[in-house]
Design a protein around this motif. Structure first.
Motif, PDB file in Angstrom:
ATOM      1  N   ILE A  50       0.854  -1.190   0.000  1.00  9.15           N
ATOM      2  CA  ILE A  50       0.000   0.000   0.000  1.00  9.15           C
ATOM      3  C   ILE A  50       0.889   1.239   0.000  1.00  9.15           C
ATOM      4  N   GLU A  51       0.822   2.020  -1.078  1.00  9.71           N
ATOM      5  CA  GLU A  51       1.685   3.192  -1.266  1.00  9.71           C
ATOM      6  C   GLU A  51       0.830   4.460  -1.394  1.00  9.71           C
ATOM      7  N   THR A  52       0.890   5.332  -0.381  1.00  8.21           N
ATOM      8  CA  THR A  52       0.085   6.566  -0.391  1.00  8.21           C
ATOM      9  C   THR A  52       0.891   7.769   0.106  1.00  8.21           C
ATOM     10  N   SER A  53       2.206   7.751  -0.049  1.00 11.98           N
ATOM     11  CA  SER A  53       3.043   8.781   0.563  1.00 11.98           C
ATOM     12  C   SER A  53       3.099  10.089  -0.217  1.00 11.98           C
ATOM     13  N   THR A  54       2.729  10.068  -1.504  1.00 12.45           N
ATOM     14  CA  THR A  54       2.804  11.267  -2.340  1.00 12.45           C
ATOM     15  C   THR A  54       1.496  11.442  -3.105  1.00 12.45           C
ATOM     16  N   GLN A  55       1.554  12.178  -4.214  1.00 17.78           N
ATOM     17  CA  GLN A  55       0.386  12.358  -5.076  1.00 17.78           C
ATOM     18  C   GLN A  55      -0.032  11.054  -5.744  1.00 17.78           C
ATOM     19  N   ILE A  56       0.858  10.060  -5.725  1.00 10.23           N
ATOM     20  CA  ILE A  56       0.568   8.754  -6.310  1.00 10.23           C
ATOM     21  C   ILE A  56      -0.081   7.847  -5.269  1.00 10.23           C
ATOM     22  N   CYS A  57      -1.176   7.212  -5.656  1.00 10.06           N
ATOM     23  CA  CYS A  57      -1.783   6.171  -4.830  1.00 10.06           C
ATOM     24  C   CYS A  57      -1.622   4.863  -5.603  1.00 10.06           C
ATOM     25  N   SER A  58      -0.986   3.890  -4.979  1.00 12.76           N
ATOM     26  CA  SER A  58      -0.672   2.654  -5.684  1.00 12.76           C
ATOM     27  C   SER A  58      -0.848   1.451  -4.765  1.00 12.76           C
ATOM     28  N   LEU A  59      -1.403   0.382  -5.316  1.00 15.84           N
ATOM     29  CA  LEU A  59      -1.575  -0.879  -4.610  1.00 15.84           C
ATOM     30  C   LEU A  59      -0.980  -1.978  -5.475  1.00 15.84           C
ATOM     31  N   ALA A  60      -0.370  -2.971  -4.859  1.00  7.76           N
ATOM     32  CA  ALA A  60       0.186  -4.083  -5.624  1.00  7.76           C
ATOM     33  C   ALA A  60       0.076  -5.378  -4.832  1.00  7.76           C
ATOM     34  N   VAL A  61      -0.071  -6.474  -5.552  1.00  9.04           N
ATOM     35  CA  VAL A  61      -0.064  -7.803  -4.953  1.00  9.04           C
ATOM     36  C   VAL A  61       1.079  -8.581  -5.578  1.00  9.04           C
ATOM     37  N   LEU A  62       1.935  -9.164  -4.734  1.00 11.09           N
ATOM     38  CA  LEU A  62       3.080  -9.928  -5.214  1.00 11.09           C
ATOM     39  C   LEU A  62       3.097 -11.294  -4.550  1.00 11.09           C
ATOM     40  N   LYS A  70       7.103 -11.982  -7.436  1.00 12.17           N
ATOM     41  CA  LYS A  70       6.532 -11.826  -8.774  1.00 12.17           C
ATOM     42  C   LYS A  70       5.282 -10.958  -8.654  1.00 12.17           C
ATOM     43  N   VAL A  71       5.215  -9.920  -9.485  1.00 17.01           N
ATOM     44  CA  VAL A  71       4.078  -8.998  -9.430  1.00 17.01           C
ATOM     45  C   VAL A  71       2.869  -9.635 -10.105  1.00 17.01           C
ATOM     46  N   LEU A  72       1.792  -9.781  -9.352  1.00 14.83           N
ATOM     47  CA  LEU A  72       0.563 -10.329  -9.899  1.00 14.83           C
ATOM     48  C   LEU A  72      -0.347  -9.222 -10.430  1.00 14.83           C
ATOM     49  N   ALA A  73      -0.354  -8.079  -9.756  1.00 19.27           N
ATOM     50  CA  ALA A  73      -1.193  -6.962 -10.189  1.00 19.27           C
ATOM     51  C   ALA A  73      -0.735  -5.691  -9.494  1.00 19.27           C
ATOM     52  N   GLU A  74      -0.921  -4.568 -10.179  1.00 19.99           N
ATOM     53  CA  GLU A  74      -0.610  -3.269  -9.580  1.00 19.99           C
ATOM     54  C   GLU A  74      -1.631  -2.239 -10.061  1.00 19.99           C
ATOM     55  N   TRP A  75      -2.086  -1.408  -9.139  1.00 21.98           N
ATOM     56  CA  TRP A  75      -2.949  -0.272  -9.454  1.00 21.98           C
ATOM     57  C   TRP A  75      -2.155   0.981  -9.127  1.00 21.98           C
ATOM     58  N   TYR A  76      -2.147   1.937 -10.073  1.00 18.32           N
ATOM     59  CA  TYR A  76      -1.304   3.122  -9.947  1.00 18.32           C
ATOM     60  C   TYR A  76      -2.065   4.308 -10.520  1.00 18.32           C
ATOM     61  N   VAL A  77      -2.303   5.311  -9.704  1.00 20.15           N
ATOM     62  CA  VAL A  77      -3.042   6.470 -10.203  1.00 20.15           C
ATOM     63  C   VAL A  77      -2.506   7.740  -9.559  1.00 20.15           C
ATOM     64  N   GLN A  78      -2.420   8.798 -10.371  1.00 23.63           N
ATOM     65  CA  GLN A  78      -1.997  10.087  -9.852  1.00 23.63           C
ATOM     66  C   GLN A  78      -3.259  10.830  -9.458  1.00 23.63           C
ATOM     67  N   SER A  79      -3.601  10.735  -8.180  1.00 23.33           N
ATOM     68  CA  SER A  79      -4.899  11.204  -7.711  1.00 23.33           C
ATOM     69  C   SER A  79      -4.809  12.472  -6.874  1.00 23.33           C
ATOM     70  N   GLY A  80      -3.719  13.210  -6.993  1.00 23.79           N
ATOM     71  CA  GLY A  80      -3.512  14.338  -6.080  1.00 23.79           C
ATOM     72  C   GLY A  80      -3.155  13.768  -4.724  1.00 23.79           C
ATOM     73  N   ARG A  81      -3.825  14.204  -3.659  1.00 18.77           N
ATOM     74  CA  ARG A  81      -3.530  13.666  -2.333  1.00 18.77           C
ATOM     75  C   ARG A  81      -4.802  13.246  -1.613  1.00 18.77           C
ATOM     76  N   THR A  82      -5.876  13.007  -2.379  1.00 16.62           N
ATOM     77  CA  THR A  82      -7.149  12.591  -1.785  1.00 16.62           C
ATOM     78  C   THR A  82      -7.308  11.079  -1.930  1.00 16.62           C
ATOM     79  N   HIS A  83      -6.395  10.347  -1.315  1.00 17.22           N
ATOM     80  CA  HIS A  83      -6.357   8.899  -1.507  1.00 17.22           C
ATOM     81  C   HIS A  83      -7.515   8.159  -0.848  1.00 17.22           C
ATOM     82  N   SER A  84      -8.236   8.843   0.023  1.00 14.67           N
ATOM     83  CA  SER A  84      -9.344   8.167   0.695  1.00 14.67           C
ATOM     84  C   SER A  84     -10.481   7.862  -0.276  1.00 14.67           C
ATOM     85  N   THR A  85     -10.540   8.620  -1.362  1.00 17.50           N
ATOM     86  CA  THR A  85     -11.602   8.437  -2.345  1.00 17.50           C
ATOM     87  C   THR A  85     -11.343   7.212  -3.207  1.00 17.50           C
TER      88      THR A  85
END
Length: 231
Positions: free
Chosen positions: A6-18, A22-37
């Motif tokens: 779970i990565e929410t330290s910057t404007q990027i919100c990203s989730l990954a499962v490994l 081996k990376v199975l899936a990753e979600w990566y979005v530049q959402s500003g800093r409103t990661h709760s949405t």
């Protein structure tokens, strides 16, 4: 090991499962800093598209800062809730280590920057080598002018990773600006670092793990000043 990052330290919100690095899936979005949405909705979608039952997760890795105060709280709260509910290990990883992954194949210096407002940055410096990276300067808050001055004096080029406006460094010497998609944090790198830490026997308590702020937030500064006035 099946690990959720779970990565929410910057404007990027990203989730990954490994699984087993081996990376199975990753979600990566530049959402500003409103990661709760939508973060819970995205987590559900990520697991469903990966064919993974939440109960199959074996560990959680989360960025603990420094970085966006609000973003870090959101990420850590989610990580703790999942770790407690699923009764699985939790490991906190520092922002600079996640961002330094951008220089993994480099043989130069890599400077990691995270915006701390008003031309100040959380700043960490590493020297890259064939056998890994060596910490040169531990994370501290430094002004833009001081960072430019220090980096200009180094003997070889410096890769600049992290959360910054590249225009601020247009006149800087001895600096290589990384493309945005390489310099910002990714949950994949966080997951790989977290898995390595867990394999080495390190884990954190979901009840006591905290955020590495480096400095207090504006809200904390205001609260403390009010306490001094009342006392």
């Amino acid at each position: 090991m099946l690990i959720l990052a779970i990565e929410t330290s910057t404007q990027i919100c990203s989730l990954a499962v490994l699984r087993d690095n081996k990376v199975l899936a990753e979600w990566y979005v530049q959402s500003g800093r409103t990661h709760s949405t939508g973060i819970m909705l995205q987590l559900t979608g990520l697991l469903e598209r990966s064919g993974i039952d939440k109960k199959a997760l074996q560990a959680i890795a989360v960025n603990i800062g420094p970085g966006s105060f609000t973003g870090l709280r959101i990420g850590l709260s989610l990580a703790k809730a999942l770790a407690i509910a699923l009764n699985i290990p939790l490991v906190g990883v520092a922002s600079d280590k996640v961002l330094a992954c951008a220089g993994e194949l480099s043989r130069d210096y890599i400077a990691v920057l995270i915006d701390a407002q008003r031309d100040n940055f959380y700043y960490t410096l590493y020297k890259c080598a064939e056998d890994g990276q060596t910490l040169v300067s531990a994370t501290k808050i430094a002004h833009l002018s001081a960072i430019k001055s220090e980096l200009s004096q180094l003997a070889c080029p410096v890769l600049l990773a992290g959360d910054y406006n590249e225009r601020l460094f247009a006149d800087a010497k001895n600096i290589r600006i990384l493309p945005e998609h390489l310099r910002l944090p990714r949950a994949t790198n966080l997951g790989l670092l977290g898995a390595a830490m867990l394999a080495a026997g390190h884990s954190d308590s979901a009840y006591t793990l905290g955020i590495n702020y480096i400095k207090p937030s504006e809200a904390e500064i205001v609260w403390e000043s009010k306490q001094h006035v009342h006392n």
